[in-house]
Design an enzyme around this catalytic site. Structure first.
Site, short mmCIF file in Angstrom:
data_model
loop_
_atom_site.label_atom_id
_atom_site.label_comp_id
_atom_site.label_asym_id
_atom_site.label_seq_id
_atom_site.Cartn_x
_atom_site.Cartn_y
_atom_site.Cartn_z
N GLY A 146 -1.38 9.57 -1.66
CA GLY A 146 -1.87 8.30 -1.08
C GLY A 146 -1.06 7.95 0.16
O GLY A 146 -0.86 6.78 0.48
N GLN A 174 -1.62 1.79 2.88
CA GLN A 174 -0.79 0.76 3.53
C GLN A 174 0.70 1.01 3.28
O GLN A 174 1.51 1.04 4.19
CB GLN A 174 -1.18 -0.63 3.01
CG GLN A 174 -0.52 -1.75 3.78
CD GLN A 174 -0.46 -3.06 3.01
OE1 GLN A 174 -0.68 -3.09 1.80
NE2 GLN A 174 -0.15 -4.14 3.70
N LEU A 175 1.07 1.20 2.00
CA LEU A 175 2.47 1.46 1.67
C LEU A 175 2.84 2.91 2.02
O LEU A 175 3.90 3.18 2.57
CB LEU A 175 2.71 1.20 0.17
CG LEU A 175 4.08 1.57 -0.39
CD1 LEU A 175 5.20 0.79 0.29
CD2 LEU A 175 4.13 1.33 -1.90
N ASP A 216 -3.09 13.21 1.00
CA ASP A 216 -4.11 12.18 0.77
C ASP A 216 -5.46 12.90 0.73
O ASP A 216 -5.54 14.09 1.06
CB ASP A 216 -4.08 11.13 1.90
CG ASP A 216 -4.58 9.77 1.40
OD1 ASP A 216 -5.69 9.71 0.85
OD2 ASP A 216 -3.85 8.77 1.55
N ILE A 217 -6.50 12.15 0.35
CA ILE A 217 -7.85 12.76 0.38
C ILE A 217 -8.52 12.54 1.73
O ILE A 217 -9.59 13.07 1.98
CB ILE A 217 -8.77 12.26 -0.76
CG1 ILE A 217 -8.81 10.72 -0.78
CG2 ILE A 217 -8.36 12.82 -2.10
CD1 ILE A 217 -9.94 10.17 -1.64
N ASP A 224 -6.24 15.98 -3.71
CA ASP A 224 -6.83 15.00 -4.63
C ASP A 224 -5.98 14.99 -5.91
O ASP A 224 -5.88 16.02 -6.59
CB ASP A 224 -8.28 15.41 -4.93
CG ASP A 224 -8.99 14.41 -5.81
OD1 ASP A 224 -8.33 13.47 -6.32
OD2 ASP A 224 -10.21 14.57 -6.01
N TYR A 263 -7.88 -3.37 -12.57
CA TYR A 263 -6.67 -2.90 -11.88
C TYR A 263 -5.43 -3.26 -12.71
O TYR A 263 -4.55 -2.42 -12.95
CB TYR A 263 -6.62 -3.57 -10.51
CG TYR A 263 -5.40 -3.32 -9.67
CD1 TYR A 263 -5.13 -2.06 -9.14
CD2 TYR A 263 -4.53 -4.37 -9.36
CE1 TYR A 263 -4.02 -1.86 -8.33
CE2 TYR A 263 -3.43 -4.16 -8.55
CZ TYR A 263 -3.18 -2.91 -8.05
OH TYR A 263 -2.08 -2.71 -7.24
C1 AKB Z 1 -3.75 -6.23 -4.65
O1 AKB Z 1 -3.98 -7.33 -4.11
O2 AKB Z 1 -4.54 -5.63 -5.37
C2 AKB Z 1 -2.38 -5.62 -4.44
C3 AKB Z 1 -1.44 -5.97 -5.54
C4 AKB Z 1 -0.88 -7.32 -5.62
O3 AKB Z 1 -1.15 -5.15 -6.35
N1 AKB Z 1 -1.86 -6.00 -3.17
#
Ligand code: AKB
Length: 318
Positions: A8, A12-13, A34-35, A51, A141
């Site tokens: 990845g 961003q990071l 990365d992909i 991947d 998530y």
């Molecule tokens: C998100 O907003 O999904 C991320 C996080 C806080 O993990 N930046």
């Protein structure tokens, strides 16, 4: 000498962490993967299309480059994950399990994996959320990050895998754009402000969230990975904190530099995600175990962000 692989790396990071790792460990000792095709910023060092769902390919890259340490960052963020539930679960879980299995086989001696404030749900304390709060996330998530933390702890306890992790807040940086998170507004706002345009915020004016400037996030990551293993008492994931602010407070700070800047509020489905997360985080364990301490507060972050983003935009990046 450490030989590092970053998954990845175009994120961003990833793009910022990779650049810092290259300057510490040497460009050729950090393999960015990365992909997608690498951005300009990553064009100096070694890059491979990879991947993380493809375990043999990951094992092959580890073998070919003699990798010792992996920073496994590839994942779908909170807002995108709500729209692609199955894909988010598959990528966020199977990707991590592939890495942990390879570490168990001895292909990596050290693993970094990012968790998030998203592991907390509405029943956790909002202010200064403690390390060991109830974790009942309401997003896919958050569920994947919570399960991932438990897998990390399991592989450490059962197989001795040296896996380390941080619960990142929203990250703000000028070198690359975030992709699909609930905290993305705190980066987008700077692009609109510098373009002289009104910013329409997808969160309400008073939605307070934990945030961090990228410099601090990269420093925390590298400090944790360099810490003596004996000092690491948390093998799920460390709470990590720097700044907490609302969209209104951020806009107000930007207006100190750009008085014409205007913001309006049109909350969408991301408002509900933000409401389920803490306002601020207690990161005592990180401070005590490996001497974590952030450098950037809101004022310093906004000043630095505006100055540097303006420079980058003049050069046509990103
Ligand atoms: C998100 O907003 O999904 C991320 C996080 C806080 O993990 N930046």
């Amino acid at each position: 000498m450490e030989k590092i692989l970053v998954t990845g790396a175009c994120g961003q990071l990833g793009s910022e962490l990779t650049a810092d790792l290259q300057s510490i460990y040497g460009t050729d000792n950090v393999i960015a993967t990365d992909i997608v095709e690498p951005p300009e910023a990553l064009s100096d060092g070694p890059f491979e299309r990879l991947d993380v769902m493809d375990r043999p390919a990951l094992a092959g890259a580890a073998e070919r480059h003699g990798i010792t340490t992996i920073y496994h960052l590839a994942a779908l963020l909170s807002a995108k994950a709500e729209q692609q539930i199955g894909k988010a679960w598959d990528l966020n879980m199977q990707g991590l399990l592939n890495v942990l299995e390879l570490a168990r086989d001895g292909r990596f001696t050290k693993v970094f994996w990012p968790s998030s404030i998203a592991v907390f749900g509405p029943d956790a304390r909002k202010e200064q959320t403690p390390q060991n709060s109830p974790c009942n996330p309401t997003t896919v998530y958050g569920i994947s990050k919570l399960a991932g933390e438990q897998w990390c702890s399991y592989y450490h306890r059962r197989f001795g895998v040296d896996v380390r992790s941080l619960r990142y807040p929203g990250l703000i940086g000028y070198k690359s754009l975030p992709g699909g998170g609930t905290t993305d507004y705190a980066v987008d706002i700077f692009y609109k402000a510098l373009a002289g345009e009104r910013f329409s915020c997808f969160l309400e004016s008073q939605s307070r969230l934990p945030m961090m400037y990228m410099e601090d996030a990269v420093k925390a990551t590298i400090d944790l990975m360099r810490a003596d293993p004996a000092s690491i008492s948390v093998r799920t994931s460390y709470n990590l904190a720097a700044i907490s602010f609302t969209p209104e407070e951020l806009a107000f700070e930007i207006q100190k530099h750009l008085p014409e800047f205007e913001i309006s509020y049109e909350p969408d489905y991301r408002q509900q995600i933000a409401e389920s997360w803490p306002d601020s985080i207690d990161d005592t364990a990180a401070r005590e175990d490996w001497e974590w301490s952030p450098v950037y507060d809101l004022e310093k972050m906004v000043g630095d962000m505006l100055k540097n983003l303006e420079k980058e935009l003049k050069q046509g990046i990103p």
